[in-house]
Design a protein around this motif. Structure first.
Motif, short mmCIF file in Angstrom:
data_model
loop_
_atom_site.label_atom_id
_atom_site.label_comp_id
_atom_site.label_asym_id
_atom_site.label_seq_id
_atom_site.Cartn_x
_atom_site.Cartn_y
_atom_site.Cartn_z
N TRP A 511 7.18 -3.22 0.71
CA TRP A 511 6.68 -4.10 1.77
C TRP A 511 7.36 -5.45 1.66
O TRP A 511 7.48 -6.00 0.58
N LYS A 512 7.87 -5.94 2.80
CA LYS A 512 8.61 -7.21 2.84
C LYS A 512 9.79 -7.21 1.86
O LYS A 512 10.11 -8.22 1.23
N GLY A 513 10.44 -6.03 1.73
CA GLY A 513 11.62 -5.93 0.90
C GLY A 513 11.36 -5.84 -0.58
O GLY A 513 12.30 -5.87 -1.38
N GLU A 514 10.11 -5.72 -0.99
CA GLU A 514 9.77 -5.67 -2.41
C GLU A 514 9.03 -4.38 -2.72
O GLU A 514 8.21 -3.90 -1.93
N ASN A 515 9.30 -3.82 -3.90
CA ASN A 515 8.55 -2.67 -4.37
C ASN A 515 7.22 -3.17 -4.96
O ASN A 515 7.21 -4.05 -5.82
N VAL A 516 6.13 -2.60 -4.50
CA VAL A 516 4.81 -3.00 -4.96
C VAL A 516 4.22 -1.89 -5.81
O VAL A 516 4.15 -0.73 -5.38
N SER A 517 3.82 -2.22 -7.02
CA SER A 517 3.17 -1.27 -7.91
C SER A 517 1.68 -1.24 -7.61
O SER A 517 0.98 -2.25 -7.78
N THR A 518 1.18 -0.10 -7.14
CA THR A 518 -0.24 -0.01 -6.80
C THR A 518 -1.12 -0.17 -8.05
O THR A 518 -2.19 -0.78 -7.98
N THR A 519 -0.65 0.34 -9.17
CA THR A 519 -1.44 0.24 -10.40
C THR A 519 -1.61 -1.21 -10.82
O THR A 519 -2.69 -1.63 -11.25
N GLU A 520 -0.53 -1.99 -10.72
CA GLU A 520 -0.60 -3.40 -11.08
C GLU A 520 -1.56 -4.15 -10.16
O GLU A 520 -2.41 -4.92 -10.62
N VAL A 521 -1.44 -3.91 -8.86
CA VAL A 521 -2.29 -4.61 -7.90
C VAL A 521 -3.74 -4.19 -8.08
O VAL A 521 -4.66 -5.02 -8.00
N GLU A 522 -3.97 -2.90 -8.32
CA GLU A 522 -5.34 -2.43 -8.54
C GLU A 522 -6.01 -3.16 -9.70
O GLU A 522 -7.16 -3.58 -9.62
N GLY A 523 -5.25 -3.33 -10.77
CA GLY A 523 -5.80 -4.00 -11.95
C GLY A 523 -6.19 -5.44 -11.66
O GLY A 523 -7.25 -5.92 -12.09
N ILE A 524 -5.34 -6.15 -10.93
CA ILE A 524 -5.61 -7.56 -10.64
C ILE A 524 -6.77 -7.70 -9.65
O ILE A 524 -7.66 -8.53 -9.82
N LEU A 525 -6.81 -6.85 -8.62
CA LEU A 525 -7.89 -6.92 -7.64
C LEU A 525 -9.23 -6.59 -8.28
O LEU A 525 -10.25 -7.23 -7.99
N SER A 526 -9.22 -5.61 -9.16
CA SER A 526 -10.46 -5.23 -9.84
C SER A 526 -10.99 -6.40 -10.68
O SER A 526 -12.19 -6.67 -10.72
N LYS A 527 -10.06 -7.13 -11.30
CA LYS A 527 -10.44 -8.29 -12.11
C LYS A 527 -11.04 -9.38 -11.23
O LYS A 527 -12.04 -10.02 -11.58
N LEU A 528 -10.44 -9.60 -10.08
CA LEU A 528 -10.94 -10.62 -9.16
C LEU A 528 -12.30 -10.26 -8.58
O LEU A 528 -13.09 -11.14 -8.21
N LEU A 529 -12.58 -8.95 -8.50
CA LEU A 529 -13.83 -8.46 -7.90
C LEU A 529 -14.82 -7.98 -8.96
O LEU A 529 -15.58 -7.04 -8.73
N GLN A 530 -14.79 -8.65 -10.11
CA GLN A 530 -15.72 -8.35 -11.21
C GLN A 530 -15.67 -6.87 -11.61
O GLN A 530 -16.69 -6.20 -11.76
N GLN A 531 -14.44 -6.38 -11.77
CA GLN A 531 -14.16 -5.02 -12.27
C GLN A 531 -14.64 -3.92 -11.35
O GLN A 531 -14.94 -2.80 -11.79
N ALA A 532 -14.73 -4.19 -10.07
CA ALA A 532 -15.07 -3.13 -9.12
C ALA A 532 -13.95 -2.09 -9.07
O ALA A 532 -12.79 -2.39 -9.35
#
Length: 643
Positions: A511-532
């Motif tokens: 997306w936008k010319g960059e490879n996005v790792s879903t696993t990496e993003v999942e980990g960060i979002l879960s942390k921001l959402l109190q481990q949801a």
């Protein structure tokens, strides 16, 4: 007569490429002829022989040069030294941000100063120093100077922050970080997470109070360093040059190893395959922490003596003005860049340039001809490749939509194949004897390349992490006992051998010319959402390149504070990794081994008629998530709501 001459040339090349005797070469041609239906073979032969001869000549030329450099124990700095000797006063780099122009001699002297300074600071061959700054002439001088004294640069994505940034420093075992003044806040934020033994150097006019303590200002220190060539560190052509980080399926960025021979191979194949000239001027608006910007583009300067114009960041509105101003003849792109340019209003500068070639990857077939026609560019030099792969492809003859080819006449000359895969699990399908099954024309398959570690053109250097390296290798692919690199990408080949990109396997999307790792993003979002529980995947959006990120969040009571969520996202993730769509659902389905199931959700996408859960879309103009109902969905489908 031309076709007959081409046939003779091709047979002559076979011995140089694969070492086959004359009778075996002719026999191979006859086998293909008989096995493909006679006249069908003649049609393929007639239409592709010229292309295949050109490709074979390119392979032979690069292979002979690689052998020479291996024999002479050359490295990238040694090859660059020869460029300096040939034309010391020719312009090497132009930084569009300031207009600063460096000759080859000036780049050589700056990099010498870097090498001599770092040596005086106690760094030695084999050490690693991270480079964390935006594009500029000095960026090139820093990593080249490190290479001159055997230090390996870790090229850090300047969009990274906090955990991902610290990971990149630590996984490469960096002993120091050279960062630009524009990265001061990011370094301050990550400083507490770093080892105190890591030395920090700031380049630019940094405010002392805005950077971590003990940081040294490197610019004035370089002023007093010797400009003479440093002592030869005794490195070889197959030693490590630097690390480039790639997003993968394992979470955090992986440090891909780039050795001197790989840097040369990637730059040289592009140079000779696409017919670049010594007087070409390249417009490089891609980030220099990427292989496209720093190897495919910058390699033309360092190894082959071309002039490169460095752009700090891509600007659609300034693109053609820059090209005209600096007399650029070659521009680099990724698919998104071409679309952004076409979305710009027509302007005079787009027809006043001297650009003859657009070099890159990801140009969608749907806009290929429009891009060439509107901007009057005769040649699209589309290629396929990854930093670490050994199965690069090139579209040498401007065939619309393809990212390269493999010979259908003599496919063994370049040992790559499309192998059949299970499209649900993406595992390679094997025959009863355990060997992988090659795809026929029209059948999608994963691109693989045979690994031959003794051949710099076929070797696979992998990643710093051995486990990540092993996951990219399959055994018993072409024959029993061999090994092959797994690209992770699905392509399809037509009857003439042209390859077309189809999809990316594994948990990544672009997306936008960059490879996005879903696993990496999942980990960060879960942390921001109190481990949801959070599942991230890419979904297709009409009129856009790649896939937009979508996050399915387990939120049964809809308690998520989306305004706070947006603010936290900006601090934790680069913009291209922000989920464009949100789906709030009671719970996320898991497998017996606690892996998230996302196949069905990916198929449903963001269509409110299919998804009964609450949907939201990130409105870039308002800077917040808004409910995604049928009316908003139609605006997205029609392109009226820009993502």
């Amino acid at each position: 007569m031309l076709r007959l001459a081409s046939c003779s040339s091709l047979l002559l090349l076979l011995k140089a490429v694969v070492g086959l005797p004359w009778f075996q070469s002719i026999g191979a041609v006859l086998v293909f002829y008989l096995g493909s239906g006679g006249w069908k073979f003649m049609k393929v032969f007639y239409k592709t022989i010229g292309r295949d001869v050109r490709g074979a000549f390119t392979l032979v030329r690069v292979k002979l040069q690689v052998k020479k450099h291996l024999r002479e124990k050359n490295t990238v700095p040694i090859i660059f030294k020869e460029c300096v000797r040939r034309h010391p006063n020719k312009t090497a780099l132009i930084f569009e941000g300031t207009g600063a122009s460096w000759t080859f001699k000036e780049l050589d002297e700056f990099s010498n100063a870097v090498a001599n300074f770092l040596y005086a600071e106690g760094f030695r061959s084999g050490d690693v120093i991270a480079l964390f700054m935006e594009n500029c002439n000095e960026y090139v001088g820093f990593w080249l100077g490190m290479a001159k004294m055997g230090v390996e640069a870790a090229l850090i994505n300047f969009n990274l922050r906090l955990d991902a940034l610290e990971h990149c420093f630590s996984v490469s075992n960096s002993k120091a970080v050279i960062f630009g003044q524009e990265m001061s806040q990011a370094m301050t934020d990550v400083y507490a997470m770093m080892g105190k033994s890591v030395r920090l150097y700031c380049f630019g006019d940094c405010d002392r109070s805005a950077i971590p303590p003990s940081t040294e200002f490197i610019a004035p220190l370089l002023q007093s360093a010797s400009r003479l060539p440093p002592k030869d560190p005794g490195r070889s052509f197959t030693d490590k040059l630097f690390y480039i980080y790639t997003s993968g399926t394992t979470g955090l960025p992986k440090a891909a190893i780039v050795v001197h021979s790989r840097y040369f191979r990637m730059a040289a194949l592009v140079h000779y395959g696409f017919g670049m000239r010594s007087d070409d001027v390249i417009y490089d608006c891609l980030p220099l922490y990427h292989s496209a910007g720093n190897i495919v583009g910058m390699g033309q300067c360092i190894l082959l003596g071309l002039t490169v114009v460095i752009k700090k960041k891509f600007s659609a509105s300034r693109f053609w003005d820059d090209c005209a101003k600096y007399n650029c003849t070659i521009v680099q792109y990724i698919g998104e860049i071409c679309r952004y340019l076409l979305n710009q209003p027509v302007r005079e500068a787009e027809s006043k340039h001297r650009v003859r070639m657009a070099l890159g990857n990801g140009l969608r077939p749907a806009i290929w001809k429009e891009f060439m026609s509107r901007f009057r560019i005769p040649q699209i030099a589309e290629f396929y490749g990854a930093t670490e792969c050994n199965c690069s492809l090139g579209n040498f003859d401007n065939n619309v939509g393809s990212c390269g080819f493999n010979s259908r006449i003599l496919p063994f000359v370049y040992p790559i194949r499309l192998m059949k895969v299970n499209e649900e699990t993406m595992e390679l399908i094997r025959s009863p004897d355990g060997i992988c099954i090659p795809c026929q024309p029209g059948e999608p398959g994963q691109l693989v390349g045979r690994i031959i570690q003794s051949d710099p053109l076929r070797r696979f250097d992998g990643y710093v992490n051995e486990s990540a390296t092993n996951k990219k290798i399959a055994k018993n692919v072409f024959k029993h006992g061999d090994m092959a690199y797994l690209s992770g990408d699905v392509l399809v080949m037509d009857e003439l051998g042209y390859m077309y990109f189809r999809d990316r396997t594994g948990d990544t999307f672009r997306w936008k010319g960059e490879n996005v790792s879903t696993t990496e993003v999942e980990g960060i979002l879960s942390k921001l959402l109190q481990q949801a529980d959070v599942v991230v995947y890419g979904v297709e959006v009409p009129g856009t390149e790649g896939r937009a990120g979508m996050a399915a969040i387990a939120d049964p009571d809809h308690k998520s504070d989306l305004e706070k969520f947006v603010k936290d996202l900006k601090k934790s993730l680069p913009g291209y990794a922000h989920p464009v769509f949100l789906r709030l659902l009671p719970e996320v389905n898991k497998t017996g081994t606690y892996k998230f199931q996302k196949t069905d959700m990916r198929k449903e996408g963001f269509d409110p008629s299919l998804v009964k859960d609450a949907l939201y879309v990130l409105d870039s103009q308002q800077g917040k998530y808004i409910p995604l109902d049928d009316a908003v969905y139609q605006r997205i489908q029609s392109g009226k709501l820009k993502l």
